[in-house]
Write a protein that holds these residues in place. Sequence first.
Motif, PDB file in Angstrom:
ATOM      1  N   TYR A 133       0.864  -1.145   0.106  1.00  0.00           N
ATOM      2  CA  TYR A 133      -0.025  -0.084   0.057  1.00  0.00           C
ATOM      3  C   TYR A 133       1.021   1.400  -0.054  1.00  0.00           C
ATOM      4  N   ILE A 134       1.823   1.474   0.830  1.00  0.00           N
ATOM      5  CA  ILE A 134       2.684   2.540   0.816  1.00  0.00           C
ATOM      6  C   ILE A 134       3.612   2.585  -0.216  1.00  0.00           C
ATOM      7  N   TRP A 135       4.080   1.414  -0.651  1.00  0.00           N
ATOM      8  CA  TRP A 135       4.802   1.609  -2.099  1.00  0.00           C
ATOM      9  C   TRP A 135       3.988   2.075  -2.998  1.00  0.00           C
ATOM     10  N   LEU A 136       2.838   1.828  -3.386  1.00  0.00           N
ATOM     11  CA  LEU A 136       2.038   2.211  -4.194  1.00  0.00           C
ATOM     12  C   LEU A 136       1.657   3.858  -4.025  1.00  0.00           C
ATOM     13  N   ARG A 137       1.340   4.138  -3.011  1.00  0.00           N
ATOM     14  CA  ARG A 137       0.985   5.571  -2.784  1.00  0.00           C
ATOM     15  C   ARG A 137       2.186   6.522  -2.599  1.00  0.00           C
ATOM     16  N   PHE A 138       3.140   6.010  -2.235  1.00  0.00           N
ATOM     17  CA  PHE A 138       4.437   6.993  -2.161  1.00  0.00           C
ATOM     18  C   PHE A 138       5.576   6.436  -3.015  1.00  0.00           C
ATOM     19  N   GLU A 139       6.769   5.927  -2.284  1.00  0.00           N
ATOM     20  CA  GLU A 139       7.842   5.319  -3.019  1.00  0.00           C
ATOM     21  C   GLU A 139       8.342   4.363  -2.134  1.00  0.00           C
ATOM     22  N   TRP A 140       9.196   3.401  -2.693  1.00  0.00           N
ATOM     23  CA  TRP A 140       9.543   2.455  -2.135  1.00  0.00           C
ATOM     24  C   TRP A 140      10.195   2.771  -0.699  1.00  0.00           C
ATOM     25  N   GLN A 141      10.854   3.881  -0.556  1.00  0.00           N
ATOM     26  CA  GLN A 141      11.563   4.342   0.637  1.00  0.00           C
ATOM     27  C   GLN A 141      10.601   4.457   1.608  1.00  0.00           C
ATOM     28  N   ASN A 166      -4.912  15.268  -4.277  1.00  0.00           N
ATOM     29  CA  ASN A 166      -5.350  14.470  -3.031  1.00  0.00           C
ATOM     30  C   ASN A 166      -4.269  14.446  -2.167  1.00  0.00           C
ATOM     31  N   ALA A 167      -3.149  15.268  -2.225  1.00  0.00           N
ATOM     32  CA  ALA A 167      -1.954  15.212  -1.394  1.00  0.00           C
ATOM     33  C   ALA A 167      -2.191  15.718  -0.002  1.00  0.00           C
ATOM     34  N   GLY A 168      -1.579  15.349   1.024  1.00  0.00           N
ATOM     35  CA  GLY A 168      -1.810  15.852   2.338  1.00  0.00           C
ATOM     36  C   GLY A 168      -2.933  15.428   3.303  1.00  0.00           C
ATOM     37  N   ASN A 169      -3.126  15.737   4.353  1.00  0.00           N
ATOM     38  CA  ASN A 169      -4.221  15.197   5.098  1.00  0.00           C
ATOM     39  C   ASN A 169      -5.002  16.434   5.685  1.00  0.00           C
ATOM     40  N   GLN A 170      -6.126  16.469   5.581  1.00  0.00           N
ATOM     41  CA  GLN A 170      -7.029  17.594   5.897  1.00  0.00           C
ATOM     42  C   GLN A 170      -6.861  17.708   7.484  1.00  0.00           C
ATOM     43  N   TYR A 171      -6.545  16.618   8.333  1.00  0.00           N
ATOM     44  CA  TYR A 171      -6.752  16.467   9.623  1.00  0.00           C
ATOM     45  C   TYR A 171      -5.287  17.045  10.339  1.00  0.00           C
ATOM     46  N   ALA A 172      -4.305  16.966   9.562  1.00  0.00           N
ATOM     47  CA  ALA A 172      -2.970  17.073  10.087  1.00  0.00           C
ATOM     48  C   ALA A 172      -2.781  18.142  11.176  1.00  0.00           C
ATOM     49  N   ASN A 173      -3.296  19.318  10.867  1.00  0.00           N
ATOM     50  CA  ASN A 173      -2.968  20.647  11.675  1.00  0.00           C
ATOM     51  C   ASN A 173      -4.158  20.934  12.682  1.00  0.00           C
ATOM     52  N   ILE A 174      -4.766  19.757  13.102  1.00  0.00           N
ATOM     53  CA  ILE A 174      -5.940  20.172  13.989  1.00  0.00           C
ATOM     54  C   ILE A 174      -5.105  20.457  15.512  1.00  0.00           C
ATOM     55  N   ASP A 175      -5.377  21.648  16.009  1.00  0.00           N
ATOM     56  CA  ASP A 175      -5.033  21.941  17.253  1.00  0.00           C
ATOM     57  C   ASP A 175      -5.270  20.863  18.288  1.00  0.00           C
ATOM     58  N   PHE A 221       3.737  11.048   6.461  1.00  0.00           N
ATOM     59  CA  PHE A 221       4.180  11.055   5.097  1.00  0.00           C
ATOM     60  C   PHE A 221       3.442  11.817   4.032  1.00  0.00           C
ATOM     61  N   ASP A 222       2.101  11.876   4.240  1.00  0.00           N
ATOM     62  CA  ASP A 222       1.749  12.569   3.527  1.00  0.00           C
ATOM     63  C   ASP A 222       2.091  14.313   3.689  1.00  0.00           C
ATOM     64  N   ARG A 223       2.418  14.656   4.704  1.00  0.00           N
ATOM     65  CA  ARG A 223       3.054  16.059   4.909  1.00  0.00           C
ATOM     66  C   ARG A 223       4.503  16.138   4.385  1.00  0.00           C
ATOM     67  N   VAL A 224       5.089  15.117   4.320  1.00  0.00           N
ATOM     68  CA  VAL A 224       6.325  15.198   3.835  1.00  0.00           C
ATOM     69  C   VAL A 224       6.458  15.421   2.252  1.00  0.00           C
ATOM     70  N   ARG A 225       5.206  14.298   1.903  1.00  0.00           N
ATOM     71  CA  ARG A 225       5.222  14.783   0.364  1.00  0.00           C
ATOM     72  C   ARG A 225       4.935  16.139  -0.232  1.00  0.00           C
ATOM     73  N   GLU A 226       4.004  16.663   0.449  1.00  0.00           N
ATOM     74  CA  GLU A 226       3.488  18.059   0.316  1.00  0.00           C
ATOM     75  C   GLU A 226       4.703  18.838   0.224  1.00  0.00           C
ATOM     76  N   ASN A 227       5.389  18.700   1.383  1.00  0.00           N
ATOM     77  CA  ASN A 227       6.618  19.599   1.829  1.00  0.00           C
ATOM     78  C   ASN A 227       7.971  19.490   0.785  1.00  0.00           C
ATOM     79  N   LEU A 228       7.768  18.438   0.153  1.00  0.00           N
ATOM     80  CA  LEU A 228       9.085  18.049  -0.928  1.00  0.00           C
ATOM     81  C   LEU A 228       8.621  18.791  -2.053  1.00  0.00           C
ATOM     82  N   ARG A 229       7.303  19.053  -2.434  1.00  0.00           N
ATOM     83  CA  ARG A 229       7.049  19.921  -3.743  1.00  0.00           C
ATOM     84  C   ARG A 229       7.193  21.381  -3.236  1.00  0.00           C
ATOM     85  N   LYS A 230       6.964  21.821  -1.982  1.00  0.00           N
ATOM     86  CA  LYS A 230       6.994  23.292  -1.427  1.00  0.00           C
ATOM     87  C   LYS A 230       8.354  23.774  -1.003  1.00  0.00           C
ATOM     88  N   TYR A 231       9.203  22.519  -0.638  1.00  0.00           N
ATOM     89  CA  TYR A 231      10.627  23.155  -0.391  1.00  0.00           C
ATOM     90  C   TYR A 231      11.704  22.401  -1.017  1.00  0.00           C
TER      91      TYR A 231
END
Length: 322
Positions: free
Chosen positions: A161-169, A312-321, A219-229
């Motif tokens: 699942y993770i391999w298909l969604r992200f990368e093998w690393q 669909n990148a990221g997770n909408q609940y990641a920044n909940i206080d 990992f979702d947030r990492v993928r977002e930030n790899l695009r951003k930074y």
Amino acid sequence: MRLRIVKQNTNFDFFKRWKLWLGLSGVMMVLAFVSFLVQGLNYGIDFRGGTTIRTQSPMPVEIGVYRDAIAPLGLGDVSISEVFDPTFEEDQNVAMIRIQAQDGEEAVSVDVITSVEAALKTVRPNIEFVSVESVGPKVSGELIQTAIIAVVLAIGAVLIYIWLRFEWQFAAGAVLALVHDVILTIGIFSEFQIKFDLAIIAALLTIVGYSLNDTVVVFDRVRENLRKYKKKPLNEVLNISINETLSRTFMTSVTTLLALISLFVLGGDVIRGFVFAMIWGVIVGTYSSIFVASAALLYLGVKRDWSKPDANAGNQYANIDA
């Protein structure tokens, strides 16, 4: 004013000593494995085969008296333990008597159970026999195999699942974290010789799902930030991602632990082993999502060309206080 478990705009450096965290996790896994090889697991009746008799009496449980009453029956090694539970009444004294299946028999015979009950009544005339459970050794052996297969298949499915969604690393880091959680959970059960039965297998599978959920959020947030930074070093991107999701991670872990601790204290002895495994799993699962999965990703490296947009990148609940 809202209560925050983690302050807003945190900036902890989780990778200042990332090799130390990986090394510490490796040492703990080795110790857990050695404990398993040396001591083994205290298998419950589900895996060992035999009979468990649960008794209840208004008089205090005296293990020595119970053992002396059963000893003349010649049943071999009989385990007797008192069950403590804060929900019990003052006159509710419960004991668990475990009798292993005799050689060549699928389970303890009815005659043996009757003899045990009669022997105990001679020392506790008002004793009650609440339940009797029997499992044959053949069935218990099949249960061990099935349990191992279930855990291995769950981890394998996560890898795909993770391999298909992200990368093998990402997949390798997530699976390393899951293996870490499972080995440490088995290790603590081996070290303290806590009863290991089918309920613990269910806890292990639940821990796999819980730890994976935490890891995927990071990992979702990492993928977002790899695009951003795109120009930042990978360790800085990972630090930013973990700090951004830290509030959500701690809020989820703390609220889950509050429910589990309540169950551990008030839920009774029947589910105590399962709840203990879950409490330990939540703690090591939270740790591994931050210090094992992400550290493994830093060690393996990852592609930096994430220029293709992903709605669909990221997770909408990641920044909940929290």
